[in-house]
Structures are given as structure tokens and as C-alpha cells.
Design a protein around this motif. Sequence first.
Motif, PDB file in Angstrom:
ATOM      1  N   ARG A   1     -41.878  13.294  26.059  1.00  0.00           N
ATOM      2  CA  ARG A   1     -42.212  11.928  26.925  1.00  0.00           C
ATOM      3  C   ARG A   1     -42.595  12.238  28.351  1.00  0.00           C
ATOM      4  O   ARG A   1     -43.644  12.835  28.426  1.00  0.00           O
ATOM      5  CB  ARG A   1     -40.755  11.559  27.037  1.00  0.00           C
ATOM      6  N   ALA A   2     -41.887  11.790  29.243  1.00  0.00           N
ATOM      7  CA  ALA A   2     -42.224  11.910  30.678  1.00  0.00           C
ATOM      8  C   ALA A   2     -42.555  13.153  31.383  1.00  0.00           C
ATOM      9  O   ALA A   2     -42.023  14.254  30.736  1.00  0.00           O
ATOM     10  CB  ALA A   2     -41.289  10.902  31.585  1.00  0.00           C
ATOM     11  N   GLY A   3     -43.111  13.457  32.428  1.00  0.00           N
ATOM     12  CA  GLY A   3     -43.095  14.604  33.036  1.00  0.00           C
ATOM     13  C   GLY A   3     -43.001  14.753  34.604  1.00  0.00           C
ATOM     14  O   GLY A   3     -42.982  15.861  35.226  1.00  0.00           O
ATOM     15  N   VAL A   4     -43.134  13.641  35.389  1.00  0.00           N
ATOM     16  CA  VAL A   4     -43.002  13.646  36.726  1.00  0.00           C
ATOM     17  C   VAL A   4     -41.683  13.478  37.479  1.00  0.00           C
ATOM     18  O   VAL A   4     -41.265  12.060  37.018  1.00  0.00           O
ATOM     19  CB  VAL A   4     -44.015  12.662  37.436  1.00  0.00           C
TER      20      VAL A   4
ATOM     21  N   TRP B   1     -51.901   3.833  26.038  1.00  0.00           N
ATOM     22  CA  TRP B   1     -52.482   5.097  26.555  1.00  0.00           C
ATOM     23  C   TRP B   1     -52.540   6.041  25.190  1.00  0.00           C
ATOM     24  O   TRP B   1     -51.602   6.465  24.604  1.00  0.00           O
ATOM     25  CB  TRP B   1     -51.565   5.989  27.510  1.00  0.00           C
TER      26      TRP B   1
ATOM     27  N   TYR C   1     -55.139   9.959  39.214  1.00  0.00           N
ATOM     28  CA  TYR C   1     -55.238   8.459  38.505  1.00  0.00           C
ATOM     29  C   TYR C   1     -56.583   8.157  38.662  1.00  0.00           C
ATOM     30  O   TYR C   1     -57.072   8.104  39.878  1.00  0.00           O
ATOM     31  CB  TYR C   1     -54.220   7.701  39.342  1.00  0.00           C
TER      32      TYR C   1
ATOM     33  N   LEU D   1     -56.013   9.648  33.256  1.00  0.00           N
ATOM     34  CA  LEU D   1     -54.909  10.428  34.000  1.00  0.00           C
ATOM     35  C   LEU D   1     -55.010  11.732  33.904  1.00  0.00           C
ATOM     36  O   LEU D   1     -54.945  12.186  32.679  1.00  0.00           O
ATOM     37  CB  LEU D   1     -53.648   9.844  33.556  1.00  0.00           C
TER      38      LEU D   1
ATOM     39  N   SER E   1     -52.584  15.361  34.158  1.00  0.00           N
ATOM     40  CA  SER E   1     -51.486  15.941  34.842  1.00  0.00           C
ATOM     41  C   SER E   1     -51.320  17.166  34.076  1.00  0.00           C
ATOM     42  O   SER E   1     -52.372  17.566  33.518  1.00  0.00           O
ATOM     43  CB  SER E   1     -50.124  14.999  34.324  1.00  0.00           C
TER      44      SER E   1
ATOM     45  N   ARG F   1     -48.647  20.672  32.277  1.00  0.00           N
ATOM     46  CA  ARG F   1     -47.306  20.991  31.761  1.00  0.00           C
ATOM     47  C   ARG F   1     -47.381  22.724  32.158  1.00  0.00           C
ATOM     48  O   ARG F   1     -46.433  23.269  31.750  1.00  0.00           O
ATOM     49  CB  ARG F   1     -47.246  20.807  30.484  1.00  0.00           C
TER      50      ARG F   1
ATOM     51  N   ARG G   1     -52.096  17.884  30.642  1.00  0.00           N
ATOM     52  CA  ARG G   1     -51.532  16.760  29.954  1.00  0.00           C
ATOM     53  C   ARG G   1     -52.377  15.593  30.617  1.00  0.00           C
ATOM     54  O   ARG G   1     -52.306  15.177  31.811  1.00  0.00           O
ATOM     55  CB  ARG G   1     -50.060  16.525  30.609  1.00  0.00           C
TER      56      ARG G   1
ATOM     57  N   TYR H   1     -54.566  11.702  29.568  1.00  0.00           N
ATOM     58  CA  TYR H   1     -54.366  10.363  29.099  1.00  0.00           C
ATOM     59  C   TYR H   1     -55.796   9.456  29.113  1.00  0.00           C
ATOM     60  O   TYR H   1     -56.365   9.544  30.322  1.00  0.00           O
ATOM     61  CB  TYR H   1     -53.281   9.573  29.629  1.00  0.00           C
TER      62      TYR H   1
ATOM     63  N   PRO I   1     -46.203   3.272  32.193  1.00  0.00           N
ATOM     64  CA  PRO I   1     -46.006   4.583  32.677  1.00  0.00           C
ATOM     65  C   PRO I   1     -46.827   4.699  34.117  1.00  0.00           C
ATOM     66  O   PRO I   1     -46.463   6.095  34.646  1.00  0.00           O
ATOM     67  CB  PRO I   1     -46.378   5.380  31.537  1.00  0.00           C
ATOM     68  N   THR I   2     -47.750   3.935  34.391  1.00  0.00           N
ATOM     69  CA  THR I   2     -48.263   4.076  35.491  1.00  0.00           C
ATOM     70  C   THR I   2     -47.439   4.348  36.912  1.00  0.00           C
ATOM     71  O   THR I   2     -46.808   3.092  36.857  1.00  0.00           O
ATOM     72  CB  THR I   2     -49.337   3.298  35.886  1.00  0.00           C
ATOM     73  N   GLY I   3     -47.280   5.512  37.358  1.00  0.00           N
ATOM     74  CA  GLY I   3     -46.039   5.476  38.588  1.00  0.00           C
ATOM     75  C   GLY I   3     -45.285   6.532  38.209  1.00  0.00           C
ATOM     76  O   GLY I   3     -44.281   6.924  38.911  1.00  0.00           O
ATOM     77  N   ALA I   4     -45.307   6.723  36.838  1.00  0.00           N
ATOM     78  CA  ALA I   4     -44.216   7.759  36.439  1.00  0.00           C
ATOM     79  C   ALA I   4     -42.758   7.379  36.582  1.00  0.00           C
ATOM     80  O   ALA I   4     -42.287   8.341  37.410  1.00  0.00           O
ATOM     81  CB  ALA I   4     -44.533   9.116  36.601  1.00  0.00           C
TER      82      ALA I   4
HETATM   83  C1  DHB Z   1     -47.322  11.829  33.608  1.00  0.00           C
HETATM   84  C2  DHB Z   1     -46.884  10.757  32.976  1.00  0.00           C
HETATM   85  C3  DHB Z   1     -47.217   9.414  33.728  1.00  0.00           C
HETATM   86  O1  DHB Z   1     -46.961   8.575  33.049  1.00  0.00           O
HETATM   87  C4  DHB Z   1     -47.901   9.469  34.944  1.00  0.00           C
HETATM   88  O2  DHB Z   1     -47.910   8.362  35.461  1.00  0.00           O
HETATM   89  C5  DHB Z   1     -48.232  10.685  35.576  1.00  0.00           C
HETATM   90  C6  DHB Z   1     -47.812  12.029  34.701  1.00  0.00           C
HETATM   91  C7  DHB Z   1     -47.044  13.098  32.749  1.00  0.00           C
HETATM   92  O3  DHB Z   1     -46.982  12.958  31.798  1.00  0.00           O
HETATM   93  O4  DHB Z   1     -46.969  14.382  33.556  1.00  0.00           O
END
Ligand code: DHB
Length: 401
Positions: free
Chosen positions: A48-51, A189, A205, A214, A216, A218, A224, A226, A297-300
Motif C-alpha cells: 500500500r502506501a509508502g510515505v 492510478w 509529482y 508520480l 517514488s 522503495r 515505485r 504511477y 492518494p495524492t499527498g500520501a
Molecule cells: C507514494 C504513494 C503516494 O500516494 C504518494 O502520493 C507518494 C508516494 C508511494 O507509494 O511511495
Amino acid sequence: MSTKTKTQVAIIGAGPAGLMLGHLLHNAGIDTVIVEKKNRQYIEERIRAGVLEQGTVNAMVDSGVGDRLLTEGLENENIDIRFSGTSHRLNFRELAGGRTVWVYAQHEVVKDLVAARLGYDAPTFFEATGVGIHGLQSDSPSISFSGEAGDHVIDCDFVAGCDGFHGISRGMIPEDILRIYDREYPFAWMGVLAEVPPASNEIIYAYHERGFALQSMRGHDLSRLYVQCPVTDTVDDWPDERFWSEYRARIAARDSALQREGPILQKGVTGMRSFVCEPMQYGRLLLAGDSAHIVPPTGAKGLNMAIGDVQIMTRALAAYYRANDGELIEKYSDTCLNRVWQVQRFASMLCYNLHRFPEHNQFEHKMQVAELNNITHSRQMMRSFAENFTGLPVELFYDLA
Ligand code: DHB
Ligand code: FAD
């Protein structure tokens, strides 16, 4: 025959909200039981998320579960916002008074919290079925479920509903009390994990006429990435060659390194919505995380909001048990919701300005570019962006409730 036991706080769900709540309450000397419907391996591998915002990082480090985060996580001092073929870098450390963000995958947070919990032997039931919540309007509610060893009833003082968007807790609030605010977005996404170093060591972004992209990461060698796609798309619509050509076209900027292609290890499509339920409490039930709110998810922000809620809940429960003071519990929903709406505002503003909407015309496109220029050129806007991205301190919201 059911096994009957007792705890102080019964927590439903072992996602980031439930596990972090259990951990913070353990440190405060408050007993908990966690009941989770999936197995341990499933929750530890769910991508799932990462930030992580600065406040989330601090909460993990200060509570003793931050060692791996500090060695394996990647601190991001900058964000790169790209549009009209140009890259604009904002330095968080300078703009947000020393605060930054860290990239560290959500399932690694979950692994660290599960290891800590099992390390101090706190009761945790995985693969629970038929979870029920009872007696919320009394002083002694209970939960019931079936587990490996049979049926269980756990009496408690409070129930923490940390069971995500599809859980059962929110539904315990009667319909005439519950208010729902939501919005769905006309895009999704397409995300990939690629075995190749990211083109730069910061989050990017990008707003492009073909849609959002996007970057990012890992790890130093794992990207990562998108791209915005139609809600109806599945991974089959995105063979590797299509993903790379679309991603590279949208993320490109003058004077910036082009992303190298590499093997794609994973793919997934994520839909997006904004959702808030009010109130976030009912009788002895307190909701936290995705059970009460979802952000695009924009903004994490999803994981970070969950951690913010449980910090507020811990403070309220600690005051209750330490000094028999129920005031912070009474204010729990209002304190959280003030913060939740601020985060919704930020995530929805970014979502709006960084995506192409099918119904938009050229006027709206010009407005989006004007707003992005404002965010990246006005000193006040840059500071506001950095403050919100690195996370508004939980403390800010006690005075508002
Ligand atoms: C990541 C996910 C996000 O929703 C985002 O805004 C920035 C980074 C991520 O998966 O690293
Ligand atoms: P969850 O992580 O959903 O945990 C809830 C837990 O409760 C789960 O383990 C579930 O199995 C359990 N449960 C459910 N029902 C029951 C029941 N009846 N009984 C017992 N247990 C139950 N956020 C971002 O910021 N950036 C991202 O890139 C991002 N990507 C995402 C991708 C996906 C596919 C999804 C779904 C979410 C994403 N999010 C992202 C949001 C972020 O992951 C969530 O906000 C975060 O997981 C919230 O944590 P939580 O503990 O509240 O809920």
C-alpha cells in the motif's frame, strides 16, 4: 461454549491504525486485545502506501519501533513538482522548519509493529471470523468472534474500530447519527514496482496533458512509479512497454535525467475517493484510520492520518485511565475531525490540480497550471505546501476541538 476474557481496549483490525494504537497503549500501561480477520503473512505483505510524515516517523522512533525505519527508510528532503516541461523543487527542511518525509513501505511499518507486539506477548487473534460488537451504550461493551481455538467473548471498557473502509465498526453508529461526506474521482492510478534506480532520489509529482505521473522509491535500486489511468482500466491494459512509454512521456522535464527502464516486478490499479464519516465515536466505540476516512492518494496521507488518529486516541485513553478524566474522550471525534478536514483539503487540492479530468476544458487546464505556479513560486504557498506535506502536528488540533 465461548471463552470469556477481559481487557481495557478491544481493537478491531491489525492495520497501521490498530497495531500502532495497541503499541502506544502498551507503552502507556493500558491492556489491549487485537482481533484481525486476515492472517499475519497477508497483512505483512499487503502493498500500500509508502510515505511517512515527520510526525509518523517521530511517533515510531519515540515509541521504540523506529530502528529499521531509520536504517532502511529513505529520508526525502525535497519534492519535485513538474508541469509545462519544467521541474520545480521545494526543500522541506528549509520550508517546514526542519521537518521532512521518509519513504518506508506501509507493510514494513506493519511488520515492525507486529514484531513489537508479539515480542511483549500482547494478545493478538489473526483469522478471526464473525466479529461482533455489543453494548456500546453501556460502560462494559464487548466483542465476540470465532478463532482457531473456538468462540470468544471479550469484555472491555472501549472498542477501537480500526478495521479499515470495509470493516464493521462504522456501521455500529446508528443511521440517524452518522453523516457521510464523499466524492469519487473519474480516474485511477496504475502503479508499478520496477527493479531499476529512480531517476532522482526524491518524490516527483508531474502534471502533464496526458495525465498525472508520480515517481517514488522503495530503495536505491527499486522505483515505485504511477500514472493516472481511466477507472475502468486493469493491469492487462498496461503491458510493460505501454507503461514505460507513457510514464517517461509524462514525467519528462527539461534538464532532468530520463528514467531508465527495468523489469517490472508488480502492477496494480488503485481507485480513488474522498470519504469522511462524522462523528468518529459512538458511546464506547472510537473509530480511527480508514474506518472513518479515506483520502485520494495524492499527498500520501492515508496511513499518516491513521497514525494521527491513534495518537489522539492514546492521549484521551491515557488521561481516562490515569486521572479518571473523560474530557479528551468526549472531544475525540472533534479533535480528529478538525485535522481530518485539513488533510482532506490538502489531498483534494493536490488531486484536483495534478490530474486531467475528462470533463475539463482549456480554461480549467489554465487554472490548474496557474495554481501549480502559485504553489511553486509564492513563498507563502511553498511553505504551506511543505508544512502540509510533512504533516500538520497533532498538537495543533487540541485547541480547536
Ligand atoms: C507514494 C504513494 C503516494 O500516494 C504518494 O502520493 C507518494 C508516494 C508511494 O507509494 O511511495
Ligand atoms: P487498514 O490498513 O485497511 O487496516 C484495517 C484492518 O482491519 C485490515 O487488516 C483488515 O483486514 C482488518 N479488518 C477489516 N474488517 C475486519 C473485521 N470485521 N474484523 C477484524 N478485522 C477486520 N495511502 C497513501 O497515503 N498512499 C498510497 O500510495 C496508498 N496506497 C494505497 C493502496 C491501496 C490498494 C489501498 C487500499 C490503500 C492505499 N493507501 C495509500 C491508504 C493507506 O494504505 C490506508 O490509509 C491505511 O492502510 C489505513 O490504515 P488502517 O489501519 O486505518 O486500515
